[in-house]
Design a protein around this motif. Structure first.
Motif, PDB file in Angstrom:
ATOM      1  N   SER A 146       0.952  -3.103  -0.868  1.00  0.00           N
ATOM      2  CA  SER A 146       0.416  -4.141  -1.746  1.00  0.00           C
ATOM      3  C   SER A 146       1.504  -4.688  -2.668  1.00  0.00           C
ATOM      4  CB  SER A 146      -0.770  -3.618  -2.562  1.00  0.00           C
ATOM      5  OG  SER A 146      -0.400  -2.621  -3.477  1.00  0.00           O
ATOM      6  N   ARG A 147       2.489  -3.856  -3.021  1.00  0.00           N
ATOM      7  CA  ARG A 147       3.609  -4.353  -3.826  1.00  0.00           C
ATOM      8  C   ARG A 147       4.458  -5.345  -3.022  1.00  0.00           C
ATOM      9  NH1 ARG A 147       4.454  -1.094  -8.533  1.00  0.00           N
ATOM     10  NH2 ARG A 147       2.935   0.606  -8.552  1.00  0.00           N
ATOM     11  N   VAL A 148       4.590  -5.093  -1.731  1.00  0.00           N
ATOM     12  CA  VAL A 148       5.284  -6.059  -0.869  1.00  0.00           C
ATOM     13  C   VAL A 148       4.518  -7.380  -0.859  1.00  0.00           C
ATOM     14  CG1 VAL A 148       5.932  -6.580   1.520  1.00  0.00           C
ATOM     15  CG2 VAL A 148       6.411  -4.322   0.562  1.00  0.00           C
ATOM     16  N   ASN A 149       3.195  -7.299  -0.751  1.00  0.00           N
ATOM     17  CA  ASN A 149       2.374  -8.513  -0.810  1.00  0.00           C
ATOM     18  C   ASN A 149       2.544  -9.235  -2.144  1.00  0.00           C
ATOM     19  OD1 ASN A 149       0.803  -9.368   1.435  1.00  0.00           O
ATOM     20  ND2 ASN A 149      -0.413  -7.516   1.283  1.00  0.00           N
ATOM     21  N   ASP A 150       2.501  -8.462  -3.239  1.00  0.00           N
ATOM     22  CA  ASP A 150       2.676  -9.063  -4.564  1.00  0.00           C
ATOM     23  C   ASP A 150       3.986  -9.842  -4.645  1.00  0.00           C
ATOM     24  OD1 ASP A 150       0.307  -8.128  -5.655  1.00  0.00           O
ATOM     25  OD2 ASP A 150       1.212  -6.368  -6.588  1.00  0.00           O
ATOM     26  N   ARG A 151       5.074  -9.189  -4.223  1.00  0.00           N
ATOM     27  CA  ARG A 151       6.390  -9.822  -4.312  1.00  0.00           C
ATOM     28  C   ARG A 151       6.471 -11.034  -3.380  1.00  0.00           C
ATOM     29  NH1 ARG A 151      11.661  -8.346  -6.025  1.00  0.00           N
ATOM     30  NH2 ARG A 151      10.934  -6.264  -6.651  1.00  0.00           N
ATOM     31  N   GLY A 152       5.958 -10.876  -2.156  1.00  0.00           N
ATOM     32  CA  GLY A 152       5.994 -11.985  -1.210  1.00  0.00           C
ATOM     33  C   GLY A 152       5.227 -13.195  -1.713  1.00  0.00           C
TER      34      GLY A 152
END
Length: 306
Positions: A146-152
Motif C-alpha cells: 500500500s505504501r508503493v501505491n501511495d507513492r505511485g
C-alpha cells in the motif's frame, strides 16, 4: 428476467481498450438475443449513480467492461441485490476476472459466456469483503504494497506500470517493517512486526500477484497473508515468488483464515481492489454469497485438453 442488459463501460480502461471492447461485447450479447444499453459516467461518482439506477430499474444484468477499478464500482451497485454481474475484463490488472476463471482481454468470448450463463440460469454466488459501506472482491492490501501505491499515486510521471515500478524501488530504499495489531474472529489480538498484511477474498492483486494464492471466493472466509519482519534482501527474494503463489511456504510468511479481521498499524493506508479505503485501523468482514456473477462454477470448468 428482463432481456435488457446494461453494459457498464470505462472507456479509458487499459489505455483505451475499454472503449474498443464495448462494441464486440455488445454485438455478442445482441447476437444472443439480448437488448443492450450502455452506461458511461462523467466521473466515478456519476458512473456509480447511473449503474445503481440501472439496477434499481430492473436490468437483467450489469456487465462491467473495464478493469478492476470499474468492477469495484459495479460491485457497489449490485452487491446484496438479485442483479447478476458480468465482467468483460480489459483493464491492466483484471484480478477479479482471473479469480472467477473468466477470459481476459477477450471481450466477445467473455460476453458470450455471460449470455450463456444468463440463458441457462447457472449464475454463481460468491463472497465479497466489506469495510464499512464499501465492498471489495479481491484483496485488501496494507503495508509495503500500500505504501508503493501511495507513492505511485503521488507521482505524476512516468505513466502506467513504470510509475509503480519506480515507486517500489523508492519504497525499498526507505523500507521498515510496520508494527501491526491484528484482531481475528475470536477477538484475540496479535501484535506483530510485518512487512505487509493482505486480506484476500480473491487470490491476487496487481495483475496476477497471487498474494493469497489459496483463497476461495465461496468459503465464507478471508485468507490473511502476513509477510513478517524481513530484511530488504529477503523481501527481494520472496517477492518474485508471489506471481506463482509459492511464497506461502516461506518461513517469514503465515496465513490466517477468518471471517472478520481488524488491522491496525501507524501511518498505513488500506487499499481494496486497488482503490484507497483510508488509513488503518480498518475492519473487514467476509459476506457469504454477497453477489451473483455470470461465471462458471469451478467444478464445471473444462479440464485440460477439453
Amino acid at each position: 428476467m428482463t432481456s435488457e442488459i446494461t453494459l457498464f463501460v470505462n472507456p479509458t480502461a487499459g489505455r483505451g481498450r475499454g472503449a474498443h471492447a464495448a462494441q464486440p461485447a455488445a454485438r455478442a450479447l445482441r447476437d444472443a438475443g439480448y437488448s443492450v444499453r450502455t452506461v458511461l459516467g462523467a466521473d466515478a461518482e456519476d458512473a456509480l449513480r447511473r449503474a445503481r439506477e440501472a439496477v434499481g430499474e430492473g436490468t437483467g444484468a450489469l456487465v462491467a467492461v473495464g478493469g478492476d477499478g470499474l468492477v469495484s464500482l459495479a460491485l457497489q451497485a449490485v452487491a446484496g441485490t438479485d442483479t447478476p454481474l458480468g465482467v468483460i475484463a480489459v483493464g491492466t490488472g483484471n484480478d477479479f476476472a482471473r479469480a472467477l476463471g473468466l477470459p481476459v482481454r477477450a471481450p466477445a468470448q467473455a460476453a458470450r459466456l455471460a449470455a450463456d450463463a444468463l440463458k441457462s440460469g447457472l449464475i454463481r454466488e460468491v463472497d465479497l469483503g466489506r469495510v464499512g459501506e464499501r465492498w471489495f472482491g479481491t484483496v485488501l492490501a496494507s503495508g509495503f504494497d500500500s505504501r508503493v501505491n501511495d507513492r505511485g499515486n503521488r507521482m505524476r510521471l512516468p505513466a502506467g506500470r513504470m510509475k509503480y515500478d519506480l515507486a517500489m524501488i523508492a519504497e525499498l530504499a526507505a523500507f521498515r517493517p510496520v508494527p501491526y495489531r491484528l484482531t481475528l474472529d475470536d477477538g484475540t489480538e496479535r501484535e506483530i512486526e510485518a512487512t505487509l498484511v493482505a486480506v484476500g477474498n480473491g487470490t491476487s492483486y496487481g495483475g496476477g500477484m497471487r498474494i493469497c494464492a489459496d483463497a476461495a471466493l465461496d468459503d465464507g472466509l478471508f485468507d490473511i497473508t502476513v509477510v513478517g519482519d524481513c530484511s530488504r534482501t529477503t523481501l527481494l527474494k520472496v517477492f518474485p515468488r508471489v506471481y506463482r503463489g509459492t511464497h506461502l511456504s516461506h518461513p517469514k510468511v503465515t496465513v490466517h483464515r477468518a471471517a472478520r479481521v481488524t488491522l491496525a498499524a501507524p501511518d498505513t493506508t488500506g487499499y481494496a481492489d486497488g482503490e484507497p479505503l483510508g488509513p488503518l485501523p480498518l475492519t473487514a468482514v467476509c459476506v457469504p454469497a454477497a453477489v451473483r456473477v455470470l461465471a462458471p462454477d469451478p467444478a464445471e470448468r473444462p479440464g485440460p485438453g477439453r
